[in-house]
Design an enzyme around this catalytic site. Structure first.
Site, PDB file in Angstrom:
ATOM      1  N   LYS A 146      -0.524   5.221  -5.716  1.00 59.22           N
ATOM      2  CA  LYS A 146      -1.612   4.903  -6.657  1.00 59.22           C
ATOM      3  C   LYS A 146      -2.411   6.155  -6.993  1.00 59.22           C
ATOM      4  CE  LYS A 146      -3.125   1.952  -3.639  1.00 59.22           C
ATOM      5  NZ  LYS A 146      -2.011   1.956  -2.656  1.00 59.22           N
ATOM      6  N   GLY A 147      -2.633   6.997  -5.942  1.00 57.08           N
ATOM      7  CA  GLY A 147      -3.404   8.231  -6.146  1.00 57.08           C
ATOM      8  C   GLY A 147      -2.735   9.132  -7.158  1.00 57.08           C
ATOM      9  N   LYS A 148      -1.426   9.314  -7.011  1.00 56.58           N
ATOM     10  CA  LYS A 148      -0.699  10.190  -7.936  1.00 56.58           C
ATOM     11  C   LYS A 148      -0.783   9.654  -9.374  1.00 56.58           C
ATOM     12  CE  LYS A 148       3.419  11.625  -9.989  1.00 56.58           C
ATOM     13  NZ  LYS A 148       4.662  12.307 -10.071  1.00 56.58           N
TER      14      LYS A 148
ATOM     15  N   GLY B 146      -5.811   5.971   1.724  1.00 60.93           N
ATOM     16  CA  GLY B 146      -5.557   7.407   1.683  1.00 60.93           C
ATOM     17  C   GLY B 146      -4.733   7.644   0.433  1.00 60.93           C
ATOM     18  N   HIS B 147      -5.327   8.241  -0.564  1.00 57.63           N
ATOM     19  CA  HIS B 147      -4.656   8.442  -1.854  1.00 57.63           C
ATOM     20  C   HIS B 147      -4.394   9.934  -2.046  1.00 57.63           C
ATOM     21  CE1 HIS B 147      -6.434   4.389  -3.462  1.00 57.63           C
ATOM     22  NE2 HIS B 147      -5.698   4.255  -2.375  1.00 57.63           N
ATOM     23  N   THR B 148      -3.143  10.253  -2.335  1.00 57.29           N
ATOM     24  CA  THR B 148      -2.736  11.657  -2.411  1.00 57.29           C
ATOM     25  C   THR B 148      -2.513  12.076  -3.857  1.00 57.29           C
ATOM     26  OG1 THR B 148      -1.525  11.206  -0.383  1.00 57.29           O
ATOM     27  CG2 THR B 148      -1.092  13.337  -1.432  1.00 57.29           C
TER      28      THR B 148
ATOM     29  N   GLN C 244      -5.024  -0.145  -1.193  1.00 53.36           N
ATOM     30  CA  GLN C 244      -4.063  -1.039  -0.522  1.00 53.36           C
ATOM     31  C   GLN C 244      -3.050  -1.595  -1.539  1.00 53.36           C
ATOM     32  OE1 GLN C 244      -7.713  -1.702   0.486  1.00 53.36           O
ATOM     33  NE2 GLN C 244      -7.195   0.089   1.666  1.00 53.36           N
TER      34      GLN C 244
ATOM     35  N   GLY D 273       0.807  -1.214   0.000  1.00 51.93           N
ATOM     36  CA  GLY D 273       0.000   0.000   0.000  1.00 51.93           C
ATOM     37  C   GLY D 273       0.841   1.265   0.000  1.00 51.93           C
ATOM     38  N   ASP D 274       0.200   2.390  -0.256  1.00 48.69           N
ATOM     39  CA  ASP D 274       0.835   3.712  -0.253  1.00 48.69           C
ATOM     40  C   ASP D 274       1.944   3.841  -1.294  1.00 48.69           C
ATOM     41  OD1 ASP D 274      -0.826   4.411   1.890  1.00 48.69           O
ATOM     42  OD2 ASP D 274       0.613   3.608   3.336  1.00 48.69           O
TER      43      ASP D 274
ATOM     44  N   THR E  73      -5.475  -6.800   4.686  1.00 46.12           N
ATOM     45  CA  THR E  73      -6.789  -6.188   4.810  1.00 46.12           C
ATOM     46  C   THR E  73      -7.817  -7.264   4.459  1.00 46.12           C
ATOM     47  OG1 THR E  73      -8.108  -4.239   4.276  1.00 46.12           O
ATOM     48  CG2 THR E  73      -6.873  -5.223   2.437  1.00 46.12           C
TER      49      THR E  73
ATOM     50  N   THR F 170      -3.820   8.059   6.244  1.00 47.80           N
ATOM     51  CA  THR F 170      -5.098   7.881   6.939  1.00 47.80           C
ATOM     52  C   THR F 170      -4.938   7.998   8.447  1.00 47.80           C
ATOM     53  OG1 THR F 170      -5.883   6.499   5.144  1.00 47.80           O
ATOM     54  CG2 THR F 170      -7.036   6.251   7.235  1.00 47.80           C
ATOM     55  N   THR F 171      -3.886   7.399   9.005  1.00 44.72           N
ATOM     56  CA  THR F 171      -3.770   7.356  10.462  1.00 44.72           C
ATOM     57  C   THR F 171      -2.602   8.178  11.010  1.00 44.72           C
ATOM     58  OG1 THR F 171      -2.403   5.380  10.307  1.00 44.72           O
ATOM     59  CG2 THR F 171      -4.769   5.026  10.582  1.00 44.72           C
TER      60      THR F 171
ATOM     61  N   GLY G 236       8.634  12.905  -7.894  1.00 39.32           N
ATOM     62  CA  GLY G 236       8.122  13.887  -6.946  1.00 39.32           C
ATOM     63  C   GLY G 236       6.618  13.735  -6.857  1.00 39.32           C
TER      64      GLY G 236
HETATM   65  P1  GDP Z   1      -1.428   5.678  -2.318  1.00 39.61           P
HETATM   66  O1  GDP Z   1      -2.184   5.240  -1.110  1.00 39.61           O
HETATM   67  O2  GDP Z   1      -0.843   4.543  -3.068  1.00 39.61           O
HETATM   68  O3  GDP Z   1      -2.218   6.592  -3.206  1.00 39.61           O
HETATM   69  O4  GDP Z   1      -0.189   6.530  -1.763  1.00 39.61           O
HETATM   70  P2  GDP Z   1      -0.241   7.643  -0.598  1.00 39.61           P
HETATM   71  O5  GDP Z   1      -0.869   8.864  -1.135  1.00 39.61           O
HETATM   72  O6  GDP Z   1      -0.797   7.079   0.654  1.00 39.61           O
HETATM   73  O7  GDP Z   1       1.301   7.826  -0.314  1.00 39.61           O
HETATM   74  C1  GDP Z   1       2.190   8.225  -1.291  1.00 39.61           C
HETATM   75  C2  GDP Z   1       2.871   9.522  -0.815  1.00 39.61           C
HETATM   76  O8  GDP Z   1       3.994   9.767  -1.622  1.00 39.61           O
HETATM   77  C3  GDP Z   1       1.979  10.742  -0.969  1.00 39.61           C
HETATM   78  O9  GDP Z   1       2.322  11.661   0.041  1.00 39.61           O
HETATM   79  C4  GDP Z   1       2.378  11.287  -2.337  1.00 39.61           C
HETATM   80  O10 GDP Z   1       2.150  12.689  -2.473  1.00 39.61           O
HETATM   81  C5  GDP Z   1       3.849  10.986  -2.341  1.00 39.61           C
HETATM   82  N1  GDP Z   1       4.443  10.721  -3.668  1.00 39.61           N
HETATM   83  C6  GDP Z   1       3.902  10.073  -4.733  1.00 39.61           C
HETATM   84  N2  GDP Z   1       4.810   9.948  -5.720  1.00 39.61           N
HETATM   85  C7  GDP Z   1       5.950  10.533  -5.270  1.00 39.61           C
HETATM   86  C8  GDP Z   1       7.255  10.705  -5.821  1.00 39.61           C
HETATM   87  O11 GDP Z   1       7.568  10.266  -6.927  1.00 39.61           O
HETATM   88  N3  GDP Z   1       8.186  11.341  -5.042  1.00 39.61           N
HETATM   89  C9  GDP Z   1       7.891  11.798  -3.793  1.00 39.61           C
HETATM   90  N4  GDP Z   1       8.854  12.402  -3.111  1.00 39.61           N
HETATM   91  N5  GDP Z   1       6.664  11.666  -3.256  1.00 39.61           N
HETATM   92  C10 GDP Z   1       5.718  11.020  -3.973  1.00 39.61           C
HETATM   93  P1  IMO Z   2      -3.787   2.750   0.519  1.00 37.82           P
HETATM   94  O1  IMO Z   2      -4.948   2.520  -0.424  1.00 37.82           O
HETATM   95  C1  IMO Z   2      -1.204   1.062   3.612  1.00 37.82           C
HETATM   96  C2  IMO Z   2      -3.052  -1.861   6.317  1.00 37.82           C
HETATM   97  C3  IMO Z   2      -3.186  -1.480   7.764  1.00 37.82           C
HETATM   98  C4  IMO Z   2      -3.074  -2.854   8.414  1.00 37.82           C
HETATM   99  C5  IMO Z   2      -3.814  -3.756   7.422  1.00 37.82           C
HETATM  100  C6  IMO Z   2      -5.262  -4.036   7.776  1.00 37.82           C
HETATM  101  O2  IMO Z   2      -3.659   4.155   0.961  1.00 37.82           O
HETATM  102  O3  IMO Z   2      -2.548   2.146  -0.043  1.00 37.82           O
HETATM  103  P2  IMO Z   2      -7.475  -2.547   7.673  1.00 37.82           P
HETATM  104  O4  IMO Z   2      -7.810  -1.250   8.332  1.00 37.82           O
HETATM  105  O5  IMO Z   2      -7.546  -2.534   6.194  1.00 37.82           O
HETATM  106  O6  IMO Z   2      -8.222  -3.714   8.263  1.00 37.82           O
HETATM  107  O7  IMO Z   2      -5.915  -2.809   8.079  1.00 37.82           O
HETATM  108  O8  IMO Z   2      -3.753  -3.084   6.165  1.00 37.82           O
HETATM  109  N1  IMO Z   2      -3.650  -0.898   5.356  1.00 37.82           N
HETATM  110  C7  IMO Z   2      -2.939  -0.075   4.586  1.00 37.82           C
HETATM  111  N2  IMO Z   2      -1.612   0.154   4.533  1.00 37.82           N
HETATM  112  N3  IMO Z   2      -2.042   1.700   2.754  1.00 37.82           N
HETATM  113  C8  IMO Z   2      -3.367   1.452   2.775  1.00 37.82           C
HETATM  114  O9  IMO Z   2      -4.211   1.947   1.843  1.00 37.82           O
HETATM  115  C9  IMO Z   2      -3.875   0.571   3.747  1.00 37.82           C
HETATM  116  N4  IMO Z   2      -5.111   0.124   4.067  1.00 37.82           N
HETATM  117  C10 IMO Z   2      -4.957  -0.778   5.034  1.00 37.82           C
HETATM  118  O10 IMO Z   2      -2.175  -0.616   8.178  1.00 37.82           O
HETATM  119  O11 IMO Z   2      -1.738  -3.259   8.446  1.00 37.82           O
HETATM  120 MG    MG Z   3      -2.225   5.578   0.944  1.00 35.15          MG
END
Ligand code: GDP
Ligand code: IMO
Ligand code: MG
Length: 427
Positions: free
Chosen positions: A16-18, A40-42, A223, A12-13, A238, A299-300, A414
């Site tokens: 994907k949002g970007k 939480g997608h940024t 995720q 996760g994280d 999850t 998210t948290t 970035g």
């Molecule tokens: P997602 O859940 O997959 O959409 O990812 P999140 O938004 O939770 O976390 C990704 C973080 O990395 C966010 O704060 C984005 O703004 C940041 N981000 C995405 N791509 C890049 C990148 O290429 N470089 C940097 N420095 N930050 C990035």
């Molecule tokens: P995005 O879409 C990162 C993790 C939690 C925990 C496990 C189960 O932003 O990538 P849950 O609340 O789903 O029952 O928690 O999954 N988790 C994530 N980790 N990015 C996420 O979403 C997540 N959604 C759940 O931290 O380990």
């Molecule tokens: Mg996220």
């Protein structure tokens, strides 16, 4: 025109949002296919940041249909607050559609998530506390309440009363909680129904129609692959199917309608919550990645655990999802490092494992086997053309491609939509 799945390749994280936001410019429909407000997608546009938990990451364009699909679990309170926040920032939600099949997160799901984690003690999952697990449990257990139920008061109250009989037994007998009465919930949820009514639709029909008209559909996962309830590091996962296969269920389309799968990976690895993480770094390099990468949960707010890129894990992810290509994000976070490591195997006792395993005992006991590459120690955050990367950066990317058996089509340097290098064609 194709349907493309965007799937997290790690825990996760991955960004994907970007990537969804960036690709959404050229598409017609964006569908979030599973998960809930645990995500939480940024998205960052010209320095302005937008975070969505439930709304698809196509919302910043006012001409894209944005769909919350059939296998998403909807927390109506969070969704309404997200809609209001978007509108207040001048982002229109007129093209948002919510599946009538989506299950709803109820107040007792949030409470059970918290209480179950407490009861698990040292075996806790480290959930986001958004009631996700308990909601999917009720869906599979046929005790769930769907968005469609909001529009028939008698049906809603009947279903809620029936479900509460079970939930109250668990809450009261096991957890010594006071439980819930129908009246505690019904009024609030029926009001949510009135607010959400204009958005609710047969979304599978909208997607099928769009595909028939040769429109371009992006299916956005939440995720990541290793958090998949079947193919992830169970039980530290999850409760839904983030993998590409989950997109069919969450969009209500068959597998033959999907043309491409784009995996998203960071240039290193992170994980939030509990569970094995072979390449985790507990040293200064881990701290550097967390600081430079801003690795705190969207998210948290929890600090994300950080480590080197794991090519064993990624090759597994490529296989489970049939990834056509990947986008590698956060390459810029590695800019200052003098050496960069890639995990190519796990040493478990006397054995070196080259293929990923979901046997978490083995993962826990494994010591990563690393390949070391020179760092580039150059600022890559303004680069927009692959040819302008230092040779060491090019070597790193090409070596990862070799190890994971898939092309890296997009490189992100970035958070901003513009900070993206299109390297290989994948559509
Ligand atoms: P997602 O859940 O997959 O959409 O990812 P999140 O938004 O939770 O976390 C990704 C973080 O990395 C966010 O704060 C984005 O703004 C940041 N981000 C995405 N791509 C890049 C990148 O290429 N470089 C940097 N420095 N930050 C990035
Ligand atoms: P995005 O879409 C990162 C993790 C939690 C925990 C496990 C189960 O932003 O990538 P849950 O609340 O789903 O029952 O928690 O999954 N988790 C994530 N980790 N990015 C996420 O979403 C997540 N959604 C759940 O931290 O380990
Ligand atoms: Mg996220």
């Amino acid at each position: 025109m194709p349907a493309i799945v965007i799937v997290g390749a790690q825990w996760g994280d991955e960004g994907k949002g970007k990537i969804t936001d960036m690709l959404a410019e050229g598409v017609d429909v964006v569908v979030r296919y599973q998960g809930g407000a645990n995500a939480g997608h940024t998205m960052v546009v010209d320095g302005t940041s937008y975070i969505v938990h439930m709304i698809p990451s196509g919302i910043l364009y006012d001409d894209k249909i944005c769909i919350i699909g059939d296998d998403v679990v909807v927390n109506p309170k969070i969704l309404i607050s997200e809609i209001d926040k978007m509108e207040a920032r001048g982002i229109s939600t007129k093209n948002l559609r919510i599946s009538c099949n989506a299950h709803m997160v109820m107040p007792y799901h949030m409470e059970l998530d918290r209480l179950e984690e407490e009861l698990k003690g040292k075996h806790k999952i480290g959930t986001t506390g958004r009631g996700i697990g308990p909601t999917y449990v009720d869906k599979a257990g046929r005790l769930g309440i769907r968005v469609v139920d909001l529009f028939d008061k008698d049906e809603f109250i009947g279903r809620l009363g029936h479900t509460l009989k079970y939930k109250n037994l668990i809450l009261r007998e096991i957890f010594k909680h006071k439980g819930y009465e129908v009246e505690d919930i019904a009024g609030e949820y029926l009001e949510y129904g009135k607010r959400l009514a204009p958005y609710v639709a047969d979304t599978s029909m909208i997607i099928s129609q769009a595909l028939r008209e040769e429109k371009f559909v992006l299916l956005e996962g939440a995720q990541g692959t290793l958090l998949d309830v079947t193919h992830g590091t169970y039980p530290y996962v999850t409760s839904s199917h983030p993998i590409s296969g989950g997109a069919c269920i969450g969009a209500g389309i068959g597998p033959c309608k999907i043309d491409r799968v784009l995996g998203i990976t960071k240039a290193y690895t992170t994980r939030v919550g509990e569970g094995p993480f072979p390449t985790e770094l507990m040293d200064d390099t881990g701290e550097h990645l967390r600081k430079k990468g801003g690795e705190f949960g969207t998210t948290t707010g929890r600090p994300r655990r950080c480590g080197w890129l794991d090519a064993v894990l990624l090759r597994y992810s490529v296989r489970i999802n049939s990834m056509s290509a990947l986008a590698m994000t956060k390459l810029d976070v590695l800019d200052e490092l003098p050496v960069i490591r890639i995990c190519t195997g796990y040493q478990v006792g006397d054995e070196i494992i080259r293929e990923f395993t979901t046997d978490i005992r083995k993962l826990r006991e494994s010591t990563p086997v690393y390949e070391e590459l020179p760092g580039w120690q150059t600022d890559t955050s303004k680069i927009t053309d692959f040819r302008d990367f230092p040779d060491e950066t090019k070597s790193y990317i090409r070596r990862v491609e070799e190890l994971i058996h898939a092309p890296i089509a997009i490189i992100s340097v970035g958070p901003d939509r513009q900070q993206t290098v299109l390297f290989r064609k994948f559509v």
